[in-house]
Design a protein around this motif. Sequence first.
Motif, PDB file in Angstrom:
ATOM      1  N   ARG A   1      57.042  43.218 141.934  1.00 24.58           N
ATOM      2  CA  ARG A   1      58.423  43.503 141.562  1.00 24.58           C
ATOM      3  C   ARG A   1      59.029  44.536 142.501  1.00 24.58           C
ATOM      4  N   ASN A   2      60.328  44.756 142.352  1.00 20.21           N
ATOM      5  CA  ASN A   2      60.965  45.815 143.119  1.00 20.21           C
ATOM      6  C   ASN A   2      60.323  47.145 142.758  1.00 20.21           C
ATOM      7  N   GLY A   3      60.042  47.925 143.770  1.00 19.53           N
ATOM      8  CA  GLY A   3      59.480  49.245 143.520  1.00 19.53           C
ATOM      9  C   GLY A   3      57.992  49.227 143.237  1.00 19.53           C
ATOM     10  N   SER A   4      57.368  48.058 143.402  1.00 14.01           N
ATOM     11  CA  SER A   4      55.939  48.016 143.125  1.00 14.01           C
ATOM     12  C   SER A   4      55.115  48.457 144.327  1.00 14.01           C
ATOM     13  N   GLY A   5      55.775  48.643 145.461  1.00 11.96           N
ATOM     14  CA  GLY A   5      55.053  49.178 146.613  1.00 11.96           C
ATOM     15  C   GLY A   5      54.801  48.183 147.724  1.00 11.96           C
ATOM     16  N   LYS A   6      55.612  47.089 147.748  1.00 10.24           N
ATOM     17  CA  LYS A   6      55.422  46.090 148.811  1.00 10.24           C
ATOM     18  C   LYS A   6      55.735  46.699 150.178  1.00 10.24           C
ATOM     19  N   THR A   7      56.928  47.309 150.243  1.00 11.48           N
ATOM     20  CA  THR A   7      57.329  47.914 151.515  1.00 11.48           C
ATOM     21  C   THR A   7      56.346  49.001 151.921  1.00 11.48           C
ATOM     22  N   THR A   8      55.912  49.793 150.929  1.00 12.37           N
ATOM     23  CA  THR A   8      54.952  50.855 151.233  1.00 12.37           C
ATOM     24  C   THR A   8      53.681  50.272 151.836  1.00 12.37           C
ATOM     25  N   LEU A   9      53.212  49.170 151.249  1.00 11.75           N
ATOM     26  CA  LEU A   9      51.988  48.551 151.770  1.00 11.75           C
ATOM     27  C   LEU A   9      52.191  48.101 153.218  1.00 11.75           C
TER      28      LEU A   9
END
Lengths: 59, 226, 249, 217
Positions: free
Chosen positions: D39-47
């Motif tokens: 979901r949004n904010g689940s950390g995809k971009t961070t990963l």
Amino acid sequence: MAFETFADFLNMGGHGLYVWLSYGLGLLTIALCIYLPVIQGRETRRTLRRRIQRESIKS
Amino acid sequence: MSSTLQLFRQTFKRDLTLAFRRKSELVNPLIFFLIVASLFPIGVSPEPNFLSQLAPGLVWVAALLATLLSMETLFKSDYEDGSLEQLLLSPQPVFLVVLSKVLAHWLLSGLALTIVAPLLGVMLFLPSEGMPGLMLSLLLGTPTLSLIGAIGAALTVGLRRGGVLISLLVLPLYIPVLIFGSSAVQAAVTGLPLDGYLALLGAMLALALALAPIAAGAALRISVSG
Amino acid sequence: MASSWLPRWFYQLASPRWCYSITGKLIPWFAATGGLLFLVGLIWGLAFAPSDYQQGNSFRIIYLHVPTAILAQSFYMMMAIAGAIGLIWKMKVADMVAKSVAPLGAALAVLALATGAIWGKPTWGSWWVWDARLTSMLVLLFLYLGVMALNSAIESETTAAKSTAVLALVGLVNIPIIKYSVEWWNTLHQPATFKLTEKPAMPAEMWIPLLVMVIALYLLFGLAMMLRLRNEILRRERRAGWVKELLGS
Amino acid sequence: MAQALLTAQSLFCERDDRVLFDQLELAVSEGEIWQVEGRNGSGKTTLLRILCGLSSHFEGELYWRGESMDEVREQFLSELLYIGHQAGVSAMLTAEENLHWQCALHPSLDVSRAQQALERVGLKGFEDVPAHQLSAGQKRRIALAKLYMSRAKLWILDEPFTAIDKIGVAAKEALMVEHIQAGGSVIMTTHQDLSSQIPLHTINVEHFASTQREWSE
């Protein structure tokens, strides 16, 4: 002993104001630098303890 | 190796192009420089003798503040549009790109200030003997200011209100440059030899050239990862 | 931790838990010896040391001014070195040390400036003089304030620690340059006046209490640093099992 | 067996007192397309930022071609193409100028293909227009033009299809298939549904979101 009487000691040869002002500030700063972390530490411990208790009740 | 030089040149060209397309950013530091310097006669005293005594310091303080003002934009737009991420993911050394950006920035701020400085000198009744000293010291001192400022800009690039903070971080570090810069002008006014001061300014520039791009590169990496 | 040539205690230091327990053991010792030495130095300096033949009894401010000035500088060094260790070895404890030291260093710099100014009044006749020592202490205070401002402006704790470490290191490189330039600027602008502390050959009964005070303040501020460090460790490691165990029982 | 290009072992990352993921394992081999879900904010971009080395806020190990990332970072970067949330396009520069600088930064981009790449993403005739005069989709397409110029082994793409129309997406999908057939790999996040023709591996960040080490409010 560099002073004859206690009044001399307080007077500091006319420089009493400066000497005692410096030492007063110094003592105050040192005391604060030690005392503040102590109360902060107590505060931190208290909040953390409360959190841990809340955690253990939940689980 | 050649690709590294290529990157240096390309970045330099890019930043100059960017600066010329944003005209206001180009001239703002210069206008600021002029305004700050004209505040002193108005705020302190318009008396020529008095001003001519203060002039070396005033011009230097104004130059320092103007450089500082322009520093904030050094990495800001690159940070906002994602170019900085691309820069940090380059296999080429980051400090080189930083150096190239600082050089482009200095040409349009520090060098421009140096060229305008005699005008301020005249406004503040700086004796004409002081002019060469003023220009030489600014020429050697302002690159150091830009290099140190780049570290501050890199550290604060990710912060929303970095503007005041950057001055707080960088101004104390500017003090040696200010001291030797204004002393050089003073020496020139009184007819004393300048070499010593210029050598010291040069030494500081050399040190800043060696260390600041690396520190700024590391700071950029930290800011972007945050 | 890739390299293995560092001594074992270095790795132990890296463990917040070990650090917390060792500082817990050290604190009473620091408090006792620091407090005792401070009392000795204070009484000795204020009541027993001879007064200065030129400055009279205002000279006694030296027993506070010089130790705080020395500590303010060495705490900066400590902050920068701890920051560097945090940057290079990614050691959390080092970051926490750097963060705990900064406000203490700033307080010391303020105290050194205040005592210098108070001492300046009877000596120079004015509260503030752009004396080389006071000026470079002022710049040191600015450096501390910059570090603290940056640290509080960045939300992420790890980013804040790294950024401040870089700034502290840049400042460390600059300190000798600032000191030298300020001293030189000072001699240029006001030819040799009455210096606060530079005395050729201070007699032993004057400098021994000074030494005692320096050691005492090192211990007391070391104590303050450890107290802050322990709070920081607890706060940051709050999710670790050992903290829960420690506080839960 | 295809060699794993990028391997992540026991990644742990927390943000603002929240554990985004813990014990996350990922191995991307040649010829694979990985989609990071969550979901949004689940950390995809961070990963993605951790994988490409932009973020150092994590614990765990990264390997490139089996070697520790710290030691082969430069090699890794020379084989990486990353298109982030922010496109990396300067608004005051034209499409061409933007691409030229990117090529100087990344030797894995072929500058001689810039013209052709801009044509392929439908920016023919816009080469000399400053990017701030272009639409959001067009700006995005400048960044995507790099896909046509890239010789990089690994593509890491964060929401590459934002503001891109269907035809454009289909073209990029075809390009990705071409890329993996040539032995490349892709790691991406996207909200769009990808065509079923693509052999897709997925990893859901939320599966690694740990509640064990977390403080509940």
